[in-house]
Each structure stands twice: as structure tokens, then as C-alpha cells.
Design a protein around this motif. Structure first.
Motif, mmCIF file in Angstrom:
data_model
loop_
_atom_site.group_PDB
_atom_site.id
_atom_site.type_symbol
_atom_site.label_atom_id
_atom_site.label_comp_id
_atom_site.label_asym_id
_atom_site.label_seq_id
_atom_site.Cartn_x
_atom_site.Cartn_y
_atom_site.Cartn_z
ATOM 1 N N ASP A 509 8.633 -6.237 -3.374
ATOM 2 C CA ASP A 509 9.755 -6.970 -2.772
ATOM 3 C C ASP A 509 9.451 -8.458 -2.656
ATOM 4 O O ASP A 509 10.353 -9.296 -2.743
ATOM 5 C CB ASP A 509 10.063 -6.402 -1.385
ATOM 6 C CG ASP A 509 10.662 -5.006 -1.461
ATOM 7 O OD1 ASP A 509 11.482 -4.770 -2.365
ATOM 8 O OD2 ASP A 509 10.313 -4.161 -0.621
ATOM 9 N N TRP A 527 6.891 -1.381 -1.671
ATOM 10 C CA TRP A 527 6.769 0.032 -1.360
ATOM 11 C C TRP A 527 6.282 0.788 -2.588
ATOM 12 O O TRP A 527 6.419 0.319 -3.724
ATOM 13 C CB TRP A 527 8.097 0.615 -0.864
ATOM 14 C CG TRP A 527 9.272 0.345 -1.769
ATOM 15 C CD1 TRP A 527 10.202 -0.635 -1.641
ATOM 16 C CD2 TRP A 527 9.621 1.072 -2.968
ATOM 17 N NE1 TRP A 527 11.116 -0.595 -2.678
ATOM 18 C CE2 TRP A 527 10.784 0.465 -3.499
ATOM 19 C CE3 TRP A 527 9.083 2.165 -3.631
ATOM 20 C CZ2 TRP A 527 11.401 0.913 -4.661
ATOM 21 C CZ3 TRP A 527 9.691 2.632 -4.794
ATOM 22 C CH2 TRP A 527 10.844 1.998 -5.294
ATOM 23 N N LEU A 556 9.093 2.483 6.014
ATOM 24 C CA LEU A 556 10.180 1.974 5.168
ATOM 25 C C LEU A 556 10.776 3.175 4.447
ATOM 26 O O LEU A 556 10.140 3.770 3.569
ATOM 27 C CB LEU A 556 9.663 0.948 4.161
ATOM 28 C CG LEU A 556 10.712 0.367 3.211
ATOM 29 C CD1 LEU A 556 11.767 -0.413 3.996
ATOM 30 C CD2 LEU A 556 10.067 -0.528 2.167
ATOM 31 N N ASP A 557 11.971 3.543 4.821
ATOM 32 C CA ASP A 557 12.596 4.739 4.249
ATOM 33 C C ASP A 557 13.376 4.364 2.985
ATOM 34 O O ASP A 557 14.424 3.724 3.054
ATOM 35 C CB ASP A 557 13.530 5.385 5.271
ATOM 36 C CG ASP A 557 13.937 6.794 4.855
ATOM 37 O OD1 ASP A 557 13.561 7.211 3.748
ATOM 38 O OD2 ASP A 557 14.624 7.470 5.650
ATOM 39 N N VAL A 558 12.837 4.746 1.824
ATOM 40 C CA VAL A 558 13.501 4.440 0.547
ATOM 41 C C VAL A 558 14.255 5.645 0.015
ATOM 42 O O VAL A 558 14.803 5.603 -1.078
ATOM 43 C CB VAL A 558 12.466 3.961 -0.502
ATOM 44 C CG1 VAL A 558 11.781 2.697 -0.052
ATOM 45 C CG2 VAL A 558 11.444 5.050 -0.805
ATOM 46 N N ASN A 572 6.927 6.642 5.370
ATOM 47 C CA ASN A 572 5.875 5.628 5.532
ATOM 48 C C ASN A 572 5.267 5.277 4.183
ATOM 49 O O ASN A 572 4.149 5.716 3.853
ATOM 50 C CB ASN A 572 4.815 6.141 6.510
ATOM 51 C CG ASN A 572 5.406 6.490 7.861
ATOM 52 O OD1 ASN A 572 6.170 5.712 8.429
ATOM 53 N ND2 ASN A 572 5.077 7.672 8.370
ATOM 54 N N ALA A 574 5.541 1.863 2.773
ATOM 55 C CA ALA A 574 5.494 0.412 2.565
ATOM 56 C C ALA A 574 4.055 -0.059 2.471
ATOM 57 O O ALA A 574 3.135 0.560 3.017
ATOM 58 C CB ALA A 574 6.204 -0.303 3.703
#
Length: 615
Positions: A509, A527, A556-558, A572, A574
Motif C-alpha cells: 500500500d 498486506w 486488516l481485514d481484506v 491479521n 497487515a
């Protein structure tokens, strides 16, 4: 007479020099993926195939039969055919417009970028262009007098064209329209010898029609339905711009004038002049119109070539009427265009230049990375039990490795890419479309670079469904900073069961690609996850060396973007790290990731550029 001699001398010099340049480029340029598949078709000789009639495969087979498994040998028959075309154009123009105009037309065929590069690649457009020019010459002669020799040449051209490509049907249609518009053409169509020639040309389509009849019209559906959206696309204007560059602007204007002249009647315009203008003009306008509705994803800039060749025959007559400075500018633009076209292929043939293009929109991925991959595959096969075979992730990998390894029978996994390029039916006919069953160990070769990133995880899960959970990759072959990337897996004979274990997925990112770095530290954040087992560590690489170990496992929920993911560590996934940039020299560097899985896998992600700036 002096003008004709000068034009002839210039043509011969140009032809000799440019033919030599094309041979050099063809010998150096890596094999394009479509060429590799045509080679594979040539190793399975047939009258027709799923994507094409038989001619291209037969020529490819002839080349390697004469010269061995070398790219130049494969391309040699196509180079020979392409080298004849300028002579044929000159021959036609000399007959109808005089010697000087004839040799100038031949020189323009050598210089126009679209025709100048013809033959460098072993593609169906080469025999198709030959067929179109043979029919063009025969049609012009028949307008003067119907005789057996011209009818025979027409038949030969029609047969070659029918055996070259589906698109030749359009060339036939345009030629028929041109003949029916002209009074002399309507007289030609009354002669029985013409109908005999047309019948021979019609019979040449029979193998292709029979193949489609036996395979649920798979080839016709792909060429006429599946590959085209058939809805209006604004990219059609981009197609027009590309065409102007491929023929150069002033030459395009001259060809337009030829096409307009073909629509005029009276004024002493001979039938042949109108015929060339009608054939070229109708063909070009039709393809330009189709460009707004047809396939915009695959390469299509070469489609108008047969029409351009017809117009090119009369272009020197148009140029004779222009002021000297405009004529000189037209020739100069053609030379510059030709040099740019050859320069592109020469650049693609140089690995260091391809590397510099990594990450750019027009990165030549289909030419890159095949030789390193072949070396890695040979080495890995040597480590595996006897009888182990390659299993390719898609037709591109199977065909390219087939040529490099001398094996035209490499199994291929079902893949959307096979469908997209109309190759699934052919692979199934050969019995090379794998269903995942294996009677011996397999070396699975996946090509993540061939997949759109947003579809990559779905593709990994499709592979799991076919072959089972994937073990850690035994090797990664990365070319041009990972923009061409292959993953190699040893699959045992017995299929493993369980949840899908897939290669890692990641994204940086921050920083953005191409960022300018003028601070002593650089924060890297993003991530990463690995389905089935999860990741235990993420390392930050600068120019291939470890620069920092990231803190991994931040929240960080992708999963909204990757709903099919089964990494046990979600949400988790990230990572964040601080990279010391003080030891980096000023200039371009490459930032990458090394991903360590809980299953012992180690994978390197593609790299992105960053520029270090010093005060």
C-alpha cells in the motif's frame, strides 16, 4: 528510363538491407506465445485446428523440419514469403502504372511499418497477405482479359487464403464487391473458368468446416462470437490512431486518395485503378468500422494489411502529383516508421531493454522469461523420479516449454486463458487437457503473471480443485523484476486432500510505485496472506537483498476483496516496516517482498520501482 533505373536500384538495395535486418531480428527475438502454439499444432499435423486452418502450422512444421528446433528455422518459411511480397507489389504496379511507379510501390511495401515487419513472426497473416496479393493481381488481369493463367492464379490465391485464416473470408467478400461494382468485373463473373476457380477456393474451406462440424462449431464461435463484445467501444478511435502510425500519416493520406479515386467513374480512370481503390478502400473502411465493435483485448493492428497492400499499388501515382517537399516528407516518414518498427523488435530481443520496460503498460510479457523457465524445468525434472512429466498451468506455458524441451505433448490444466484464446478445444482433441489425474509425479508450472491480479486467487483455487492442495513451490523463476513470474511445484503421484493451499498473495500500500525517496527512512506497509497455512514472516527487499523484517500480523481485514480466502490468520494479515535508505545510492532501486509460509514455502513478490534522491 533513368527514373525507372534509379527506382529499381533503390528497391533492390532496400530489399537486400531490410531482408538481412529481418533475418537478424528473427534469429534473436524470443518466441512469441502464439508462434509456440503454431509450432505445437505443426507437430500434430492436421487439415485444420481449433483456432486456424492448417497453413500456418504446416509452414511452422516445414521450418523446423529443415532447420531444427530454432526460432529462426521456425520463422524461415514466413520470412521467405514476406520477402516475396514487395516484389509482387512492384510487379503489379509496374504492369498498370509503369516501371518507376512499380518499383516505388515495392519500396513503399518495404518501408510501411505494418508490411515492413511482416515475416519476423511466424503468424498466419504472412500466408494470408500472399494470398490476398495473388488474388489482387489475378483480379486486375482478369478485368483486362479472362484467360486460363489468371483464373489459375486466382484459384491458387483463394486456396492459400482459405488455408490461412478465417479472416480471409472478408478478403473474398471485398473482392467480390469490387468486381460486381465494375462493369468489366460483372463480365468476368460470367466466365465459367472463374466459377471453377471460385469452386476450388470454396473446397479449400472444407477441412475447417468439417473440424467445426465435429467440435460443436468451437472455432467459428470463438472467431465470430466469443472473442468479440459486439457492443460499441470508444477504443475504436484508438485503433484508428494506431493505424495512422502503422502506415505513417502522409502515406495514410495518399492511400485514402487512392480509395476515393476508386469510387469515381469516367474521367479516363482505368478499371484496374478503380479495382485497387475499391478493394483496398472497402476492406479498410469495413475493418475500421468493426474496430468499434470487435475484440479490443488481443492484438488486431495487423487486420487491415490486405487492404493497405491493394491501395499501396497505386500510391506512387498519387505521390507524383504532390509537390516535391511533400513527396520527400512522405518517404521520410515511412523510413522513420520502419526504423521505429524494427527498433521495437530489436529492443524486445534485448533482455536488458525488456527489464527497463518492467511495469509499463506495454511490457512485452509474451516474449519474456521462457528460456530461464526452460532451464529451471530441465533442472527440476532431473531431480524427480523417472517418468515425471510437466503439467502446465495454461496453453502459453505448455507451448513455450514444448518448443524449448522438444515435447509437443505437455499436459495443460483447464484455464480461462485457454478459453479466451480459443485453444481449449484443440488441447482436448489432442488429449492434453488434464483433469488432475496423474499416473506419475508431475512438475506443475504456474504463471501468475498471465492472470489479472483481481482474478489470481480464484485461479489458484481452481488449480487446487483440479490437482489438490499445493505443496511449497520448489522454485520461482522471476524475470524483469517479477513482471514475468513462474512457480514450480513437485506434485507426487498420489493426490493430496484437504483445504486449498495456494501461493501467497500480497500488496504494497505504501510507498506507491515510482515514489521519490529523499528521507533517511522509508515506511513500507501493506498486506499479505497465504491460503491454507498462513504466513509466518514478511521480509522487505531492496534490489533483491533483505533490507528489513516487517512486523507482520496487524489487523486488516481484506476478506471483502478476497471472499474465497481461507488463510487461518485473517483478519491479521497487515505488515509494516521501516527501511533505512541511507546506504542506497541515488537513482532507481527496486522494492520487493519475500514471503515465508508456515509450510516452509518462500516466495518473492514482484518488485516496484522507487527513486532515491540525494541533496
Amino acid at each position: 528510363m533513368q527514373g525507372e533505373q534509379r527506382a529499381h536500384r533503390n528497391f533492390v538495395i532496400l530489399w537486400t538491407l531490410l531482408t538481412a535486418v529481418k533475418v537478424v531480428i528473427a534469429a534473436r527475438l524470443p518466441l512469441f506465445v502464439d508462434e509456440a502454439f503454431y509450432w505445437q499444432e505443426g507437430q500434430h499435423l492436421a487439415a485444420a485446428y481449433s483456432d486456424l486452418p492448417g497453413m500456418t502450422a504446416w509452414l511452422a512444421r516445414l521450418g523446423v523440419a529443415l532447420g531444427g528446433d530454432h526460432v529462426l528455422a521456425l520463422r524461415l518459411p514466413f520470412l521467405v514469403i514476406a520477402s516475396l511480397l514487395p516484389w509482387l507489389i512492384a510487379h503489379i504496379a509496374r504492369r498498370w502504372f509503369g516501371g518507376s511507379c512499380g518499383w516505388q510501390a515495392g519500396s513503399l511495401a518495404l518501408l510501411m511499418p505494418l508490411s515492413a515487419t511482416l515475416g519476423i513472426l511466424a503468424v498466419p497473416d504472412v500466408p494470408m497477405a500472399l494470398a490476398a496479393v495473388l488474388c489482387l493481381d489475378a483480379g486486375a488481369r482478369l478485368l483486362r482479359e479472362v484467360e486460363a493463367g489468371s483464373a489459375l492464379q486466382l484459384a491458387i490465391g483463394l486456396v492459400i487464403g482459405a488455408l490461412s485464416h478465417y479472416r480471409f473470408a472478408g478478403v473474398i467478400g471485398v473482392g467480390f464487391i469490387a468486381l460486381m461494382v465494375l462493369p468489366q468485373g460483372r463480365n468476368v463473373m460470367r466466365d465459367p473458368r472463374i466459377w471453377i476457380a471460385l469452386s476450388a477456393g470454396l473446397l479449400a474451406w472444407l477441412p475447417l468446416l468439417l473440424w467445426n462440424s465435429d467440435h460443436d462449431e468451437a472455432g467459428l464461435r470463438f472467431q465470430l462470437v466469443d472473442r468479440h463484445p459486439w457492443t460499441f467501444q470508444w477504443t475504436g478511435f484508438q485503433f484508428l490512431l494506431i493505424q495512422t502510425l502503422m502506415v505513417t500519416p502522409l502515406l495514410a493520406w495518399a492511400m485514402l486518395r487512392v480509395g476515393i479515386a476508386g469510387t469515381r467513374t469516367g474521367g479516363g480512370i482505368r478499371a484496374q485503378w478503380r479495382y485497387f481503390g475499391l478493394v483496398g478502400g472497402v476492406s479498410t473502411v469495413a475493418i475500421f468500422a468493426l474496430g468499434f465493435f470487435s475484440d479490443a483485448e488481443r492484438i488486431s493492428f495487423h487486420w487491415p494489411l490486405p487492404g493497405y497492400l491493394a491501395l499501396l499499388v497505386a500510391v506512387p501515382v498519387i505521390l507524383m502529383r504532390w509537390p516535391r517537399r511533400w513527396r520527400q516528407a512522405t518517404w521520410a516518414m515511412a523510413v522513420i516508421g520502419m526504423l521505429c518498427a524494427y527498433g521495437y523488435y530489436l529492443a524486445v530481443s534485448v533482455p536488458s531493454v525488456r527489464e527497463q520496460a518492467a511495469g509499463e503498460k506495454y511490457y512485452p510479457r509474451n516474449f519474456a522469461g521462457w528460456q530461464p523457465l526452460a532451464r529451471a524445468v530441465r533442472q527440476e525434472l532431473a531431480k524427480m523420479p523417472p517418468g515425471s512429466r510437466v503439467l502446465a498451468g495454461n496453453f502459453k506455458v505448455g507451448a513455450e516449454l514444448g518448443f524449448a524441451l522438444g515435447d509437443a505433448n505437455i499436459e495443460v490444466l483447464p484455464a480461462p486463458l485457454n478459453e479466451k484464446h480459443g485453444r481449449s478445444a484443440q488441447l482436448a482433441q489432442w488429449g492434453l487437457l488434464s483433469n488432475g489425474e496423474r499416473d506419475a509425479p508431475r512438475l506443475l508450472v504456474l504463471s501468475p503473471s498471465d492472470q489479472r491480479y483481481r482474478d489470481l486467487l480464484e485461479r489458484y483455487h481452481q488449480v487446487c480443485d483440479i490437482v489438490g492442495p499445493l505443496p511449497p513451490p520448489v522454485r520461482q523463476v522471476s524475470t524483469d523484476h517479477g513482471y514475468q513470474r513462474f512457480l514450480l511445484f513437485h506434485l507426487p503421484q498420489a493426490r493430496a486432500e484437504g483445504p486449498c493451499v495456494a501461493p501467497a498473495m500480497a500488496w504494497v500500500d505504501a510507498p506507491l510505485p515510482g515514489v521519490r525517496v529523499d528521507t533517511p527512512t522509508l515506511e513500507v506497509a501493506g498486506w499479505a496472506f497465504k491460503d491454507g497455512v498462513g504466513l509466518r514472516a514478511v521480509e522487505i527487499l531492496i534490489d533483491g537483498r533483505v533490507a528489513a523484517t516487517a512486523e507482520y500480523g496487524g489487523a486488516l481485514d481484506v476478506r471483502p476483496s478476497w471472499p474465497q480466502s481461507n488463510d487461518p490468520q485473517h483478519p491479521n494479515v497487515a505488515f509494516r516496516a521501516q527501511v533505512d535508505t541511507r546506504g542506497l545510492r541515488a537513482g532507481r532501486h527496486w522494492l520487493g517482498l519475500r514471503l515465508h509460509g508456515h509450510d516452509g514455502s518462500v516466495e518473492e513478490w514482484w518488485e516496484q520501482p522507487l527513486d532515491v534522491v540525494r541533496p
